[in-house]
Design a protein around this motif. Sequence first.
Motif, mmCIF file in Angstrom:
data_model
loop_
_atom_site.group_PDB
_atom_site.id
_atom_site.type_symbol
_atom_site.label_atom_id
_atom_site.label_comp_id
_atom_site.label_asym_id
_atom_site.label_seq_id
_atom_site.Cartn_x
_atom_site.Cartn_y
_atom_site.Cartn_z
ATOM 1 N N SER A 1 -5.818 5.439 -14.555
ATOM 2 C CA SER A 1 -5.469 4.019 -14.441
ATOM 3 C C SER A 1 -5.092 3.403 -15.771
ATOM 4 O O SER A 1 -4.928 2.202 -15.872
ATOM 5 N N VAL B 1 0.828 -1.201 0.000
ATOM 6 C CA VAL B 1 0.000 0.000 0.000
ATOM 7 C C VAL B 1 0.861 1.248 0.000
ATOM 8 O O VAL B 1 0.665 2.177 -0.783
ATOM 9 N N PHE C 1 -14.368 -3.912 -2.217
ATOM 10 C CA PHE C 1 -13.164 -4.514 -1.646
ATOM 11 C C PHE C 1 -12.031 -3.505 -1.528
ATOM 12 O O PHE C 1 -11.242 -3.544 -0.582
ATOM 13 N N LYS C 2 -11.935 -2.592 -2.492
ATOM 14 C CA LYS C 2 -10.918 -1.554 -2.388
ATOM 15 C C LYS C 2 -11.198 -0.635 -1.199
ATOM 16 O O LYS C 2 -10.276 -0.232 -0.481
ATOM 17 N N ALA C 3 -12.463 -0.293 -0.997
ATOM 18 C CA ALA C 3 -12.815 0.576 0.129
ATOM 19 C C ALA C 3 -12.500 -0.097 1.462
ATOM 20 O O ALA C 3 -11.948 0.538 2.375
ATOM 21 N N SER D 1 0.842 3.244 -3.515
ATOM 22 C CA SER D 1 0.121 4.505 -3.435
ATOM 23 C C SER D 1 0.986 5.646 -3.941
ATOM 24 O O SER D 1 0.467 6.671 -4.392
ATOM 25 N N SER E 1 -9.172 -13.396 -10.023
ATOM 26 C CA SER E 1 -8.953 -12.306 -10.967
ATOM 27 C C SER E 1 -8.750 -12.830 -12.385
ATOM 28 O O SER E 1 -9.209 -12.217 -13.353
ATOM 29 N N GLU F 1 -10.166 -4.591 -17.623
ATOM 30 C CA GLU F 1 -10.832 -3.736 -16.670
ATOM 31 C C GLU F 1 -11.675 -2.717 -17.405
ATOM 32 O O GLU F 1 -11.267 -2.172 -18.419
ATOM 33 N N GLY G 1 -10.247 -2.401 1.983
ATOM 34 C CA GLY G 1 -8.803 -2.445 2.124
ATOM 35 C C GLY G 1 -8.208 -1.115 2.552
ATOM 36 O O GLY G 1 -7.311 -1.057 3.396
ATOM 37 N N VAL G 2 -8.725 -0.021 1.978
ATOM 38 C CA VAL G 2 -8.213 1.301 2.337
ATOM 39 C C VAL G 2 -8.514 1.618 3.794
ATOM 40 O O VAL G 2 -7.666 2.138 4.529
ATOM 41 N N GLU H 1 -15.262 -4.519 -7.052
ATOM 42 C CA GLU H 1 -13.977 -3.835 -7.039
ATOM 43 C C GLU H 1 -14.004 -2.634 -6.098
ATOM 44 O O GLU H 1 -13.082 -2.415 -5.317
ATOM 45 N N THR H 2 -15.089 -1.873 -6.146
ATOM 46 C CA THR H 2 -15.210 -0.683 -5.294
ATOM 47 C C THR H 2 -15.313 -1.069 -3.823
ATOM 48 O O THR H 2 -14.656 -0.470 -2.958
#
Length: 398
Positions: free
Chosen positions: A345, A38, A186-188, A42, A167, A330, A190-191, A183-184
């Motif tokens: 991206s 991360v 799981f990313k949220a 990032s 994936s 994607e 994780g963040v 995707e949204t």
Amino acid sequence: MVGLLTFGMGKLGAFTIDTGNPMEALCFGSLISAVDPVATLSIIGSPELRCNPLLYSLLFGESVLNDAVAIVLFRSFASYYSDDIPFSRSTLTSAILNFTFVTLGSIVAGVSMALACCYICKHTHLKHSPKHEICLLFLFSYGSYAFAEAVSLSGVMALFFCGVILSHYNSYNLSRESQIASETIFKALGVVAEYLVFLFMGTGFFTGRFRHWNLLFILSASFFCLLARALHIAGISYLANIGRRQKISRNMQVAIWFSGLRGAIAFALAQNMPGPHKDIYTTTTLCICILTTCVCGGLTEPMLEKLGMKVKPSMFSTNDLEMPIAACDEPQVSSPREGGFESSSFQRRRCSTTGSFGPPDVERPHRGIHRFWKDFDRRYMKPTFGGQGEGEEEGPYS
């Protein structure tokens, strides 16, 4: 290397650690070698930096896989140290064999769970119920972690390979709504988890929760990390370049070395250090995490500029930027705007025609084992578990 150098310094009396059993120092070496994905990505993945796609891919693969390897290796060393087993040459051999068994078993557990999920999604009508698709993804992913932990394997390692397989195959089985929503979500999650860990690290540094600090140990461990990383990157890059078409340049090796930020995983493992010297290892790890994140992270942009690791927009033609969405895995489309990229991206989209990040290029023929696996995957695996097989339309929504 870090663990043995630390043990040697302890033998010389530079700082107080267990000098009778090197397993304690090896535990520290295993946890401090984990590069935080991360913190690294990032910065390297920032759209303003326009990082070289190959550099991003190498750092991503190293940092994510390093987490799982570090956790398994740490637990293997810690188990032998906590059991008060007298150290001998057979002890180290047994620890390495245990590490190998746990690693392979965790991979099998994660891959099996993922393939079961892919098969269910491929051969049922879950596409008509996106909420159940997302629930199934979550439950199978957590199931791989829980099952591995239940049988004394590595849950993180199993979860990582479960994610890799999902994936590769299952993204083709999901409905478009589920692809975007999962995707949204799981990313949220994780963040949020990473923010909480870094918040815990920051409060621990400034609130005086830790009592034992040793400046010599902090400086020595930092130097050991830089030295060991430099030697291994140079050696492994040399071996990798023997069989690579696109070589890892010297400048890219320097960029990889400089981007070795430590973060959440190292600090979390330090909280579980065995032995009476846990506090000094924790404070040293905390300082290295903050030092690498602030110093290396802050100097990343000028370093990439100096080494020529930034991608210029002129490297890609307008046709590449306006390629159809079906060419990539994607759902993100880019278009040129004032010499730049409209989508941040773009550089990291994985194209199904090349398997790499960025715009599609001329597909190069595969040889040897790679060709055998590509053919086997295309003819047997993808038609069974999901993906672009023979006779199917190209694109993730087919």
